[in-house]
Design a protein around this motif. Sequence first.
Motif, short mmCIF file in Angstrom:
data_model
loop_
_atom_site.label_atom_id
_atom_site.label_comp_id
_atom_site.label_asym_id
_atom_site.label_seq_id
_atom_site.Cartn_x
_atom_site.Cartn_y
_atom_site.Cartn_z
N GLU A 63 0.83 -1.21 0.00
CA GLU A 63 0.00 0.00 0.00
C GLU A 63 0.86 1.26 0.00
N VAL A 64 1.92 1.27 0.79
CA VAL A 64 2.78 2.45 0.87
C VAL A 64 3.60 2.63 -0.41
N LEU A 65 4.20 1.56 -0.89
CA LEU A 65 5.09 1.66 -2.04
C LEU A 65 4.36 2.06 -3.32
N GLU A 66 3.10 1.67 -3.48
CA GLU A 66 2.36 2.05 -4.68
C GLU A 66 2.04 3.54 -4.70
N GLN A 67 2.29 4.24 -3.61
CA GLN A 67 2.08 5.69 -3.55
C GLN A 67 3.36 6.46 -3.91
N VAL A 68 4.49 5.77 -4.03
CA VAL A 68 5.77 6.42 -4.31
C VAL A 68 5.82 6.84 -5.78
N LEU A 69 6.35 8.03 -6.06
CA LEU A 69 6.48 8.57 -7.40
C LEU A 69 7.30 7.62 -8.27
N GLY A 70 6.76 7.24 -9.43
CA GLY A 70 7.48 6.38 -10.36
C GLY A 70 7.26 4.90 -10.15
N VAL A 71 6.53 4.53 -9.11
CA VAL A 71 6.29 3.11 -8.82
C VAL A 71 4.87 2.76 -9.25
N GLY A 72 4.75 1.65 -10.01
CA GLY A 72 3.43 1.17 -10.43
C GLY A 72 2.99 0.06 -9.49
N ARG A 73 2.54 -1.04 -10.08
CA ARG A 73 2.10 -2.18 -9.26
C ARG A 73 3.30 -2.80 -8.55
N VAL A 74 3.05 -3.30 -7.35
CA VAL A 74 4.12 -3.82 -6.50
C VAL A 74 3.73 -5.19 -5.94
N THR A 75 4.71 -6.09 -5.87
CA THR A 75 4.56 -7.35 -5.16
C THR A 75 5.66 -7.39 -4.11
N VAL A 76 5.28 -7.69 -2.85
CA VAL A 76 6.23 -7.67 -1.74
C VAL A 76 6.22 -9.02 -1.05
N MET A 77 7.42 -9.51 -0.73
CA MET A 77 7.57 -10.72 0.06
C MET A 77 8.44 -10.38 1.27
N GLY A 143 14.55 -10.46 5.83
CA GLY A 143 14.79 -9.87 4.51
C GLY A 143 13.48 -9.55 3.81
N VAL A 144 13.58 -8.69 2.77
CA VAL A 144 12.40 -8.26 2.01
C VAL A 144 12.75 -8.27 0.53
N VAL A 145 11.81 -8.77 -0.29
CA VAL A 145 11.95 -8.72 -1.74
C VAL A 145 10.79 -7.89 -2.27
N VAL A 146 11.12 -6.91 -3.13
CA VAL A 146 10.11 -6.05 -3.74
C VAL A 146 10.26 -6.15 -5.25
N VAL A 147 9.18 -6.53 -5.92
CA VAL A 147 9.13 -6.55 -7.38
C VAL A 147 8.17 -5.43 -7.76
N ALA A 148 8.69 -4.40 -8.46
CA ALA A 148 7.88 -3.21 -8.70
C ALA A 148 8.03 -2.70 -10.12
N GLU A 149 6.90 -2.21 -10.66
CA GLU A 149 6.95 -1.49 -11.94
C GLU A 149 7.65 -0.17 -11.68
N GLY A 150 8.58 0.18 -12.54
CA GLY A 150 9.31 1.43 -12.37
C GLY A 150 10.63 1.27 -11.66
N ALA A 151 10.94 0.06 -11.20
CA ALA A 151 12.18 -0.17 -10.46
C ALA A 151 13.40 -0.22 -11.39
N GLU A 152 13.18 0.00 -12.71
CA GLU A 152 14.32 0.07 -13.62
C GLU A 152 15.18 1.29 -13.30
N SER A 153 14.55 2.34 -12.81
CA SER A 153 15.24 3.58 -12.47
C SER A 153 16.00 3.41 -11.15
N GLY A 154 17.25 3.83 -11.13
CA GLY A 154 18.06 3.75 -9.91
C GLY A 154 17.49 4.58 -8.77
N ALA A 176 15.89 -6.46 -1.32
CA ALA A 176 16.13 -6.65 -2.75
C ALA A 176 14.98 -6.00 -3.52
N VAL A 177 15.32 -5.09 -4.43
CA VAL A 177 14.32 -4.41 -5.26
C VAL A 177 14.64 -4.72 -6.71
N VAL A 178 13.67 -5.31 -7.41
CA VAL A 178 13.87 -5.67 -8.81
C VAL A 178 12.68 -5.19 -9.64
#
Length: 184
Positions: A63-77, A143-154, A176-178
């Motif tokens: 819920e929080v990460l999808e509000q970040v500028l440049g981030v689309g859909r997110v999957t978190v583990m 640990g945390v793994v985040v798979v997010a749209e927009g994570a191509e940007s550093g 880990a953010v991919v």
Amino acid sequence: MDGWTKARTPLLLAVALLAASLFAGGIRVREGPPPAPAKEAVAPATEETMAAYEARYAAMLTEVLEQVLGVGRVTVMVNLDSTEERVYEKNTRTSRQETVESDAQGGRRTIGDATVDEEVVRLAQGGGEAPVVVKTLKPRVRGVVVVAEGAESGAVRAWITDVVSRALDVPPHRVAVVPKKAAR
């Protein structure tokens, strides 16, 4: 010496010996520093309990990460290290004794002994007893793994890592953010 003084000396000696024997018998001897407060798991570390905490943390982060500028859909583990722990109030009694020995050659030796006795404080509740809880510690995150749209940007990856690290108090090297693959 009067009669009272003669009778008082053995009486005082008997009372002192009784007090010393009661005091020495009620203490458990431990070597080293006093132990830390008792910590015990609230419930057995079952898969169900761990999974519930992991799901709650993942939903919160999504819920929080999808509000970040440049981030689309997110999957978190989220991977937890333990369940929550409770720290109980304890009554602690500490006693120290030091003995100095001297030999005929002028050598001296000092022997120290410390004893600590701890007991968990309990209160009567509903026909039984329950321990007094001082505080409850949140589960530790491994640990945390985040798979997010927009994570191509550093910059976006750095923001995601920073948010996760601060929200869960986990070091950045355990996040880990991919980037998420494009939908077909």
